[in-house]
Design a protein around this motif. Structure first.
Motif, PDB file in Angstrom:
ATOM      1  N   UNK B 256     -15.796 -48.787 -56.461  1.00 48.24           N
ATOM      2  CA  UNK B 256     -16.442 -49.930 -57.105  1.00 48.24           C
ATOM      3  C   UNK B 256     -16.641 -49.625 -58.583  1.00 48.24           C
ATOM      4  N   UNK B 257     -16.802 -50.657 -59.430  1.00 52.26           N
ATOM      5  CA  UNK B 257     -17.099 -50.404 -60.845  1.00 52.26           C
ATOM      6  C   UNK B 257     -18.378 -49.566 -60.966  1.00 52.26           C
ATOM      7  N   UNK B 258     -18.390 -48.676 -61.953  1.00 53.86           N
ATOM      8  CA  UNK B 258     -19.484 -47.710 -62.038  1.00 53.86           C
ATOM      9  C   UNK B 258     -20.846 -48.351 -62.275  1.00 53.86           C
ATOM     10  N   UNK B 259     -20.864 -49.573 -62.822  1.00 48.64           N
ATOM     11  CA  UNK B 259     -22.128 -50.263 -63.039  1.00 48.64           C
ATOM     12  C   UNK B 259     -22.868 -50.570 -61.742  1.00 48.64           C
TER      13      UNK B 259
END
Lengths: 378, 288
Positions: B256-259
């Motif tokens: 998943x995107x790191x955010x």
């Protein structure tokens, strides 16, 4: 007995409210002129806020020692905007609503300024930032000014530099803040437009301190270079440290945070070889030299963010000049018109002119850390 | 790729170990006193700052002095803030709010003494490359201490008289008192041990991630999440939960995107609250 006590308490409260009135409101006809200031004075953002506040205070002291504005002293009511949008909005509400100031110096971080702008604009209050660089501030309002150039140019200069170095693929790691995200978009779009490709983009939260897996995703791809956009030195240093620990040895391109003088002094080995982009600024011009000499003698350190500090110093003088031109009365509309007509103002930052959006017309330099020193590449 | 996978898992273990350091003391205190001592995060930061203050005198001095002082400070917090409230029969909600107040007060004290800027503890931190993954000396220490805590606290709770008294008190305060256990004395001991653990956590995390006055807030939230996942009623469970949290967070953001890191942690917490509210090792709470 209880009734008497309640009555007494009410009276005491009333008395307190009355007596604090003239202190917090704009004192009409008294000996001081009050404006507001909102800088990050605590938290990671205080690394900017405190030195910039010191530069502001030096300007105020010089001004008042020289007789103030038509005999009246200029005074700042400070609020801590914590480098955070929410606190920036709170600070702006307090300064416009409670202190009734007509001018606010700040914010420092872009998030603060962007959150404060709708409030100050609505109240018809001048907001003048020395350091917020997010491109959106350009259109944030008629009363919003800044003496730091937009990252619409800064991010582009970094992308141009990266392409000139022959980097074809770049990964971006940016903090989740208005400033850093602004840089991320501008850098990405410019780098792609110049024919480069973005390997991946990573975002981290301002309260994170473990970046190991985020940087591992970058190490896995191993791009030609990494573009870092942290909001504060604290996070930037930690991010860079973990990026190196996880095995990335390639070139780093960044904005101004990681080439702050403090950062280079404290972590010379870590930042060696990184290239940053900073507003073009001649630190040896007479006004800047005087400011920085004063800063060194008062605070026993080199100015960590010279351009922003010079800008903050100039902002005090610009506002003072504007008020002076209006016979010592603070009128936001008059100051607004005055600032739009500022042309080639000779300040600590250099020659300053505002464009039609309240942005300064300034250039950027690419600087590289070589042997622990910051070298201008042009 | 296999080396990346190994590094990814190792990163998860290190993150989990950091949460473990926080969760162990937090859950020990919760287990005995039955309220959330969120000021634990501030106590942790004070431990780190005391270590920083004595750092110039060398590790041999700084380490014991900071741990002992922090331990005493934790017990003092209990004595000055929580004990008077307990005497007035305050509910856990009141104690929880007062712990938040204590946290803000202690954080502000740190700010007043040391300022807001980030402090670093300069130390040699060699990187060990074990072929498929690399780890620094500090990170090895963090993982080792976390494992020792898992072992030590399990033994403490299960085998010692003190641990048995703690569990008895947690089970039923009134009955425990009738067999001669003095709750206030045990509470003091729990705060002494828990705060010493906070100091150890603060020092190790300070070495790994630098120091700032509010460093404990995010840590105590993550440690709390780890403790709930592992089971609030079990100290070893809290440690296992924290390790799981670190692993899931780090492996999750690989895809998943790191955010989404924070979102992953709280999604995991949410799933546990829905489907296994007692946590991994926790016992089902009887209806009161």
């Amino acid at each position: 007995m209880k009734k008497t006590y309640a009555l007494f308490l009410t009276l005491a409260l009333l008395l307190a409210a009355c007596s604090s009135g003239p202190l917090s409101g704009t004192p009409h006809g008294s000996g001081t002129l009050v404006i507001g200031g909102m800088y990050p004075l605590t938290g990671d953002g205080a690394a900017y806020g405190i030195p910039i506040q010191h530069a502001t205070d030096i300007a105020i002291k010089e001004l008042n020692d020289a007789g103030g504005i038509g005999g009246k002293d200029l005074k700042i009511v400070w609020e801590d905007s914590k480098c955070d949008a929410k606190d920036g909005a709170t600070a702006a509400q307090k300064l416009t609503g409670v202190d009734n100031v007509k001018v606010i110096l700040g914010g420092i971080c872009s998030g603060e300024t962007l959150a404060a702008a709708p409030i100050t604009e609505e109240a018809g209050v001048i907001l003048l930032s020395p350091s917020s660089t997010n491109p959106k501030i350009t259109d944030a309002g008629d009363f919003v000014f800044r003496t730091a150039p937009s990252d619409a140019y800064g991010g582009k200069v970094a992308a141009e530099y990266a392409r000139k170095q022959g980097y074809k693929t770049v990964s971006i790691i940016a903090e989740n803040s208005d400033y850093a995200q602004g840089l991320r978009t501008v850098f990405r779009d410019s780098f792609k437009a110049l024919g480069g490709s973005i390997a991946n983009e990573q975002t981290f939260d301002p309260d994170a301190s473990d970046f190991k897996t985020i940087v591992l995703k970058v190490v896995d791809i191993y791009p030609d270079a990494v573009y870092l956009a942290p909001q504060t030195p604290a996070k930037g240093v930690l991010l860079l440290k973990q990026l190196r620990e996880q095995g990335y040895k390639g070139p780093i391109v960044t904005a101004e945070v990681l080439i702050g003088r403090d950062v280079i002094k404290e972590h010379p080995d870590l930042v060696e070889g990184i290239a940053g982009v900073e507003v073009h600024f001649d630190e040896t011009n007479p006004k800047a030299k005087k400011l920085f000499d004063e800063y060194r003698s008062l605070y026993n350190e080199d100015p960590p963010f010279p351009a922003y500090m010079a800008a903050a110093y100039d902002n005090v003088n610009l506002i003072a000049d504007a008020i002076g031109a209006n016979d010592g009365e603070i009128d936001a509309d008059q100051i607004k018109d005055y600032l739009y007509h500022v042309k080639d103002y000779d300040g600590a930052l250099g020659k300053l002119t505002f464009d039609q959006n309240g942005d300064p017309i300034l250039d950027f330099d690419v600087k590289k850390v070589i042997g622990g020193n910051l070298v201008v590449l042009g | 790729m296999s080396s990346i996978a190994a590094q990814l898992i190792l990163n998860g273990v290190i993150a989990g170990a950091i949460y473990t350091l926080v969760a162990s003391g937090f859950s020990l205190i919760y287990n005995v006193t039955k309220f959330m001592h969120f000021a634990h995060g501030a106590i942790l930061a004070i431990g780190a700052y005391l270590f920083y203050a004595f750092f110039g005198l060398g590790w041999a001095v700084a380490l014991p002095v900071s741990i002992i002082l922090t331990s005493i400070l934790g017990a003092l917090t209990n004595f000055l803030v929580y004990r008077p409230l307990r005497k007035r029969k305050a509910s856990s909600a009141v104690l929880l709010i007062s712990s938040l107040a204590a946290m803000i007060f202690l954080n502000a004290t740190l700010l007043a003494f040391w300022g807001a800027d980030v402090k670093t503890l300069p130390h040699a931190n060699p990187i060990f490359d074990v072929g498929i993954a690399s780890i620094t000396a500090t990170q090895i220490a963090i993982v080792a201490v976390a494992l020792l805590l898992l072992l030590g606290l399990t033994l403490l709770m299960k085998k010692t008289r003190l641990g048995k008294a703690m569990r008895a008190l947690a089970d039923n305060k009134d009955v425990a008192q009738t067999v001669g256990i003095n709750p206030e004395r045990i509470y003091t001991v729990a705060f002494l041990i828990g705060s010493a653990l906070a100091a150890v956590a603060g020092i190790l995390i300070g070495l790994e991630q630098n120091l700032n006055p509010v460093m404990g807030i995010q840590l105590v939230i993550n440690g709390f999440a780890g403790a709930v996942i592992g089971g609030m009623t079990s100290v070893p469970g809290a440690i296992l939960g924290s390790l799981l949290l670190g692993l899931v967070e780090n492996i999750g953001i690989w895809w998943l995107p790191s955010g989404y890191k924070g979102a992953i942690a709280f999604a995991l917490l949410f799933l546990f609250l829905l489907f296994r509210p007692q946590g991994i090792l926790g016992k089902k709470q009887r209806e009161a």
